[in-house]
Design an enzyme around this catalytic site. Structure first.
Site, PDB file in Angstrom:
ATOM      1  N   LEU A 223       0.856  -1.194   0.000  1.00 29.23           N
ATOM      2  CA  LEU A 223       0.000   0.000   0.000  1.00 29.23           C
ATOM      3  C   LEU A 223       0.885   1.235   0.000  1.00 29.23           C
ATOM      4  CD1 LEU A 223      -2.659  -0.447   2.854  1.00 29.23           C
ATOM      5  CD2 LEU A 223      -3.129  -0.384   0.405  1.00 29.23           C
ATOM      6  N   HIS A 224       0.690   2.112  -0.967  1.00 25.83           N
ATOM      7  CA  HIS A 224       1.421   3.378  -0.875  1.00 25.83           C
ATOM      8  C   HIS A 224       0.760   4.554  -1.576  1.00 25.83           C
ATOM      9  CE1 HIS A 224       2.950   1.792  -4.712  1.00 25.83           C
ATOM     10  NE2 HIS A 224       3.242   3.030  -5.033  1.00 25.83           N
TER      11      HIS A 224
END
Ligand code: UDP
Length: 382
Positions: A223-224
């Site tokens: 996740l980013h």
């Protein structure tokens, strides 16, 4: 044939650029028509997001390192531009290749497309003074202008001479934007060239035993994207859903540096057994982790493509994707980043997992096709 090889500067700056630039450097270096130099902007500079890729993918050491480091979008883009202009001055390249959609992509494209060389060269029967601008992975569109990468993609395509696309939708997008079809070449996916070349080596990685995992019995998470991790309410919903999934199967989470402080504030006990939070891992370890996962959960761009080739179900926590072929033909599912939608998708994956096929030209030969087109465009084959 020209007297001396055509000098090409290849630009890489951030983690997703390295698997794309590796096969291009390899094929260009194997050709006597081209003299390729690698410029690392230093947009990502730490060991986990940069150095390990050079080792894993045997990318030659950069010829030039701009060491820009992190900053806001404006400062970083401006800093890359300032530091890249003297490189053009010194190197005098006839071509500049940029890949993907990061700030380094648009920054170097913008500088190169306005730069005047000291000596003209022959291009399509005329004399030309500007380096030929080449965008690899052109035409992808999420149609979401809140995504910084979408701005980078559109602008880079607008000022590039040659546009190399990975999928038919990208070709269609460029056509709809009025781009002359002669500039566009459907060649496949250089990131998949890297995956296919590295697969055998990756399977030797011992990362599963190091983390105490069993093949097919864990979920892998990255996740980013700012839209998921910068808003605590959105992030909280995602993490709660994932915590429920973690009760059924362990979740391995190599945490991107920009995500780590945010995720720790999301109210989930990430120290529990069911979560395996680790630092970002190198390319080969990550490829092994993806290949053996029950499911990939991500908001990454490139991982949607990699899991499609690996045949691993992928839940992409986004409202849209610039890579629609991974949904239409591959194993990717777009899932709204909300607790309910994630848990619903989890059920579906366990009962009726998406099955797919490998998209056209994702066959390990994209860089060869690109270099053949370049040889043709520069007239070295005539
Ligand atoms: N990747 C990796 N280690 C990790 C996470 C990702 O090697 O811990 C690789 C992944 O296989 C892909 C690339 O990094 O090749 C994708 O980078 P990222 O998700 O940061 O960028 P995006 O594709 O979203 O632009």
């Amino acid at each position: 044939m020209p007297k001396s090889p055509i000098k090409v500067l290849c630009i890489a700056g951030a983690r997703p650029n390295f698997p794309k630039i590796a096969p291009l450097m390899r094929v260009l270096n194997a050709s006597s028509y081209f003299d390729a130099r690698l410029v690392h902007t230093g947009q990502h500079y730490d060991d986990a997001l940069s150095r390990v890729f050079f080792e894993d993918l045997q990318i030659p050491k950069p010829d030039l390192d701009l060491e820009v480091g992190s900053a806001s979008h404006a400062v970083q883009t401006a800093e890359i531009m300032k530091r890249f202009e003297p490189v053009l001055q010194k190197e005098q390249p006839q071509a500049v290749i940029v890949v993907g959609d990061v700030n380094s992509t648009i920054a170097c494209a913008l500088v190169a497309s306005k730069y005047q060389l000291e000596e003209p060269f022959a291009w399509h029967g005329k004399e030309r003074l500007r380096p030929v601008m080449i965008h690899v992975e052109a035409g992808l569109r999420s149609f979401d202008e809140d995504m910084p990468e979408e701005i980078n993609r559109r602008l880079t395509d607008a000022i590039s001479d040659l546009l190399f696309v990975t999928e038919a939708d990208a070709q269609e997008n460029l056509k709809n934007e009025g781009v002359d079809g002669e500039r566009v070449h459907f060649v496949g996916n250089v990131m998949i060239d890297t995956l296919l070349a590295a697969r055998k080596e990756a399977m030797k990685s011992n990362i599963l035993s190091v983390l105490g995992l069993e093949k097919g019995k864990y979920a892998l998470l990255t996740l980013h994207r700012p839209s998921n991790v910068d808003n605590l309410q959105v992030l909280g919903g995602i993490m709660e859903a994932l915590d429920e999934i973690a009760r059924e199967t362990p979740v391995v989470f190599p945490v991107h540096p920009r995500t780590r402080p945010l995720v720790q504030g999301a109210g989930i006990d990430l120290s529990s057994e069911r979560w395996k939070l680790i630092e970002p891992v190198g390319y080969l370890d990550f490829l092994k982790l993806m290949s053996c996962a029950h499911i990939m959960i991500t908001d990454s761009g490139g991982i949607q493509e990699e899991t499609t080739v690996l045949g691993v179900p992928c839940m992409t926590l986004r409202e849209n994707t610039e890579r629609p072929v991974t949904v239409k033909e591959g194993t990717n599912m777009l899932v709204k980043p909300s607790q309910g939608a994630i848990l619903q998708a989890w059920q579906r994956i366990n009962t009726d997992p998406p099955r797919g096929k490998v998209p056209k030209y994702w066959d390990g030969l994209a860089a060869d096709r690109i270099v053949s087109v370049l040889a043709n465009e520069f007239g070295v084959l005539n």
